[in-house]
Structures are given as C-alpha cells and as structure tokens.
Motif scaffolding. Structure first.
Motif, PDB file in Angstrom:
ATOM      1  N   THR A 170      -6.096 -81.293  19.728  1.00 26.85           N
ATOM      2  CA  THR A 170      -6.859 -82.374  20.362  1.00 26.85           C
ATOM      3  C   THR A 170      -7.279 -81.960  21.763  1.00 26.85           C
ATOM      4  N   LEU A 171      -8.500 -82.321  22.110  1.00 29.18           N
ATOM      5  CA  LEU A 171      -9.074 -82.042  23.429  1.00 29.18           C
ATOM      6  C   LEU A 171      -9.591 -83.350  23.991  1.00 29.18           C
ATOM      7  N   LEU A 172      -9.119 -83.713  25.159  1.00 32.39           N
ATOM      8  CA  LEU A 172      -9.539 -84.952  25.814  1.00 32.39           C
ATOM      9  C   LEU A 172     -10.453 -84.614  26.978  1.00 32.39           C
ATOM     10  N   VAL A 173     -11.637 -85.194  26.980  1.00 36.13           N
ATOM     11  CA  VAL A 173     -12.596 -85.049  28.083  1.00 36.13           C
ATOM     12  C   VAL A 173     -12.642 -86.378  28.816  1.00 36.13           C
ATOM     13  N   ARG A 174     -12.345 -86.353  30.111  1.00 34.80           N
ATOM     14  CA  ARG A 174     -12.180 -87.608  30.850  1.00 34.80           C
ATOM     15  C   ARG A 174     -12.988 -87.590  32.143  1.00 34.80           C
ATOM     16  N   ALA A 175     -13.933 -88.535  32.265  1.00 30.46           N
ATOM     17  CA  ALA A 175     -14.711 -88.684  33.497  1.00 30.46           C
ATOM     18  C   ALA A 175     -13.925 -89.516  34.499  1.00 30.46           C
ATOM     19  N   THR A 176     -13.870 -89.052  35.736  1.00 27.80           N
ATOM     20  CA  THR A 176     -13.032 -89.708  36.733  1.00 27.80           C
ATOM     21  C   THR A 176     -13.809 -90.603  37.691  1.00 27.80           C
ATOM     22  N   GLN A 184     -20.490 -97.733  28.785  1.00 25.72           N
ATOM     23  CA  GLN A 184     -20.338 -96.308  28.542  1.00 25.72           C
ATOM     24  C   GLN A 184     -18.866 -95.936  28.469  1.00 25.72           C
ATOM     25  N   PRO A 185     -18.505 -95.028  27.564  1.00 24.48           N
ATOM     26  CA  PRO A 185     -17.111 -94.579  27.533  1.00 24.48           C
ATOM     27  C   PRO A 185     -16.779 -93.768  28.776  1.00 24.48           C
ATOM     28  N   SER A 186     -15.513 -93.746  29.128  1.00 23.82           N
ATOM     29  CA  SER A 186     -15.071 -92.915  30.250  1.00 23.82           C
ATOM     30  C   SER A 186     -14.361 -91.663  29.766  1.00 23.82           C
ATOM     31  N   ALA A 187     -14.121 -91.575  28.458  1.00 26.81           N
ATOM     32  CA  ALA A 187     -13.437 -90.404  27.919  1.00 26.81           C
ATOM     33  C   ALA A 187     -13.770 -90.235  26.447  1.00 26.81           C
ATOM     34  N   TRP A 188     -13.565 -89.006  25.974  1.00 33.77           N
ATOM     35  CA  TRP A 188     -13.818 -88.674  24.576  1.00 33.77           C
ATOM     36  C   TRP A 188     -12.655 -87.834  24.074  1.00 33.77           C
ATOM     37  N   LEU A 189     -12.064 -88.242  22.965  1.00 41.47           N
ATOM     38  CA  LEU A 189     -10.969 -87.496  22.362  1.00 41.47           C
ATOM     39  C   LEU A 189     -11.512 -86.742  21.155  1.00 41.47           C
ATOM     40  N   LEU A 190     -11.446 -85.418  21.217  1.00 45.39           N
ATOM     41  CA  LEU A 190     -11.929 -84.567  20.134  1.00 45.39           C
ATOM     42  C   LEU A 190     -10.743 -84.122  19.295  1.00 45.39           C
ATOM     43  N   ARG A 191     -10.793 -84.434  18.022  1.00 47.65           N
ATOM     44  CA  ARG A 191      -9.772 -83.977  17.084  1.00 47.65           C
ATOM     45  C   ARG A 191     -10.340 -82.755  16.361  1.00 47.65           C
ATOM     46  N   LEU A 192      -9.740 -81.602  16.668  1.00 50.23           N
ATOM     47  CA  LEU A 192     -10.247 -80.330  16.166  1.00 50.23           C
ATOM     48  C   LEU A 192      -9.435 -79.882  14.964  1.00 50.23           C
ATOM     49  N   SER A 193     -10.119 -79.238  14.031  1.00 52.18           N
ATOM     50  CA  SER A 193      -9.474 -78.736  12.820  1.00 52.18           C
ATOM     51  C   SER A 193     -10.396 -77.693  12.210  1.00 52.18           C
ATOM     52  N   GLU A 200     -13.617 -89.542  19.222  1.00 53.09           N
ATOM     53  CA  GLU A 200     -13.337 -90.948  19.478  1.00 53.09           C
ATOM     54  C   GLU A 200     -13.716 -91.263  20.918  1.00 53.09           C
ATOM     55  N   ARG A 201     -14.582 -92.250  21.094  1.00 52.62           N
ATOM     56  CA  ARG A 201     -14.946 -92.701  22.440  1.00 52.62           C
ATOM     57  C   ARG A 201     -13.850 -93.641  22.954  1.00 52.62           C
ATOM     58  N   LEU A 202     -13.474 -93.445  24.209  1.00 58.32           N
ATOM     59  CA  LEU A 202     -12.394 -94.237  24.785  1.00 58.32           C
ATOM     60  C   LEU A 202     -12.857 -94.931  26.060  1.00 58.32           C
ATOM     61  N   ALA A 203     -12.664 -96.236  26.116  1.00 59.16           N
ATOM     62  CA  ALA A 203     -12.936 -96.963  27.362  1.00 59.16           C
ATOM     63  C   ALA A 203     -11.778 -96.801  28.339  1.00 59.16           C
ATOM     64  N   ASP A 204     -10.571 -96.706  27.797  1.00 59.03           N
ATOM     65  CA  ASP A 204      -9.374 -96.518  28.616  1.00 59.03           C
ATOM     66  C   ASP A 204      -8.579 -95.357  28.029  1.00 59.03           C
TER      67      ASP A 204
END
Length: 252
Positions: A170-176, A184-193, A200-204
């Motif tokens: 998993t790779l989490l990209v987070r705008a600060t 708009q989401p503030s983060a994106w969780l990438l599930r790699l395989s 997955e777009r994340l508000a929190d």
C-alpha cells in the motif's frame, strides 16, 4: 474545478509553453523528458492539441495521435499556437451536452477534454520551463489536487498501468495543504498488487495504514507524481522502494 477554469488554465499554460520554447531554442534538451529536445516537446504537445480538438466536433471513435508538426523549426511556434488556439476556442464553444469519445471517467465529455488538456499542457509547460531554466510558476493547490486525482484514480486504475508488485503493498499519498473546495480528497490510498492499482480517495487519511506514505504540499506532490518534481522536497516514510517503483513504472 469548473470547466471554464480548466479552459483558462489550458489557455495560459499553452501560451507560456510556446514562449518558453522559443526562448529556450528548438535544439535545447528537455531535462524532464530524456531524449527530447524542445522541438520534440512542442511537436508532441501541438499534435495532442489537434488530436483532442478533433473530438470536439462529435467524433465518437478513437483515432491515433499522429505527429503533424512542420519539419521547419521556423514554422513550429506559429503551428503550435494555431493548434492551441483552435483547442481553446473549440472547448469554449462546445455545447454542454457534447457527445464524443473519451477515455477516463468524467461528468461530461466536455468536462473530460477540458480537464485532460489542461493537465497535459500544464505538465509540458513545466518541461518547457525546465528546458529554459526559468523560474517555476506554481500551480494552485486546487488544480494540483485535481491533477493528482486524475493520475491516480483515472490513469492508474486502468489495466495498462505498470505500477504493480509481486506481493500486496500500500502507498498513501497525502496532501498537507488545504484547499477551498472541501469536496476534493486530501489523500489517496493505492493498493498495489500484480493487478492494476486500486485507489481509494480519502477525506481524512489519519490512521490509514500504508507500507509507504508520501506527504507534502499539493503542487509538490503533483510534480513528483508526474515525474517532474523531487521526492526530496516531500516527506517519505516507510518502504521507499515503492517510490522507486513509481518513478520507474508510472509513466502514462
């Protein structure tokens, strides 16, 4: 962002790209596009503009992008500006209910082409800046987050994405930084395989588990993820090999 905002960004960045290219010189190397000279950058972007403009007349079938740039360097700037202007004018005049071919999810085909060409041109404007050695003109957080979302949740969920791992990671990209548009989401969780990434777009994003987390201002993340920026300008924690994987495999 509204379609009109994307069109205005496209207009501005296309004009800047042409100006920077002329100042840099056609034979100057483009550091962010290994093997390219400025003439290649302008020929590519100008050909993409004409290809995109062709859909605004209602073309419903995909057609290949064909390089149609003039061989004479002296004609290249005018050719680029003409095609860029045609695209901007076509987007501006297109009806809201335009029906045509697209390749990423969007509210409407018009919204898709305005957004896609705004980011296409913005990234290549950066390439022209780097070739010239000009001071970077920053992106707004809102535009940058939209470009991150298009890249991660648009391009890389498709089957052609090469960002894959043998074992699930998993790779989490987070705008600060904050933006006015709270949708708009503030983060994106990438599930790699071994398959294309699931995003997955994340508000929190607080508490979201990840093998690697990349944090930073939206504009810096935008440039890094499009391979135009430095990860040294970001906060990378966890398994940095996932960042190296992204650098190697994420080109679209």
């Amino acid at each position: 962002m509204e379609t009109a905002d994307f069109i205005e960004t496209l207009r501005r960045d296309g004009e800047l790209l042409a100006d920077f290219a002329v100042l840099a010189g056609w034979g100057t190397a483009v550091p962010t596009c290994p093997g390219w000279q400025v003439r290649d950058l302008v020929a590519h972007t100008g050909s993409v503009h004409r290809w995109a403009a062709g859909y605004l007349a209602g073309r419903t079938q995909r057609t290949p992008i064909e390089s149609c740039a003039p061989k004479d360097d002296h004609a290249l700037a005018a050719w680029f500006r003409d095609g860029h202007r045609e695209l901007v004018e076509g987007l501006t005049a297109a009806p809201a209910d335009l029906e045509c071919w697209t390749f990423l999810p969007a509210p409407t085909p018009l919204a898709f082409w305005a957004r896609r060409q705004a980011h296409e041109t913005a990234v290549h404007r950066v390439d022209a800046e780097r070739a010239l050695g000009a001071e970077h003109r920053e992106f707004t957080p809102e535009f940058a987050r939209d470009g991150i979302d298009e890249l991660l949740a648009g391009f890389h969920v498709r089957s052609r994405s090469q960002v894959r791992t043998e074992q699930p990671r998993t790779l989490l990209v987070r705008a600060t930084d904050g933006v006015p548009d709270t949708e708009q989401p503030s983060a994106w969780l990438l599930r790699l395989s071994q398959e294309a990434p699931c995003v997955e777009r994340l508000a929190d994003p607080s508490g979201a588990p990840a093998d690697c987390t990349v944090r930073g201002p939206s504009a810096a993340l935008y440039l890094a993820l499009w391979n135009r920026g430095r990860y040294e300008d970001l906060d990378v924690t966890g398994d940095a090999s996932l960042v190296e994987l992204w650098r190697r495999a994420s080109a679209v």
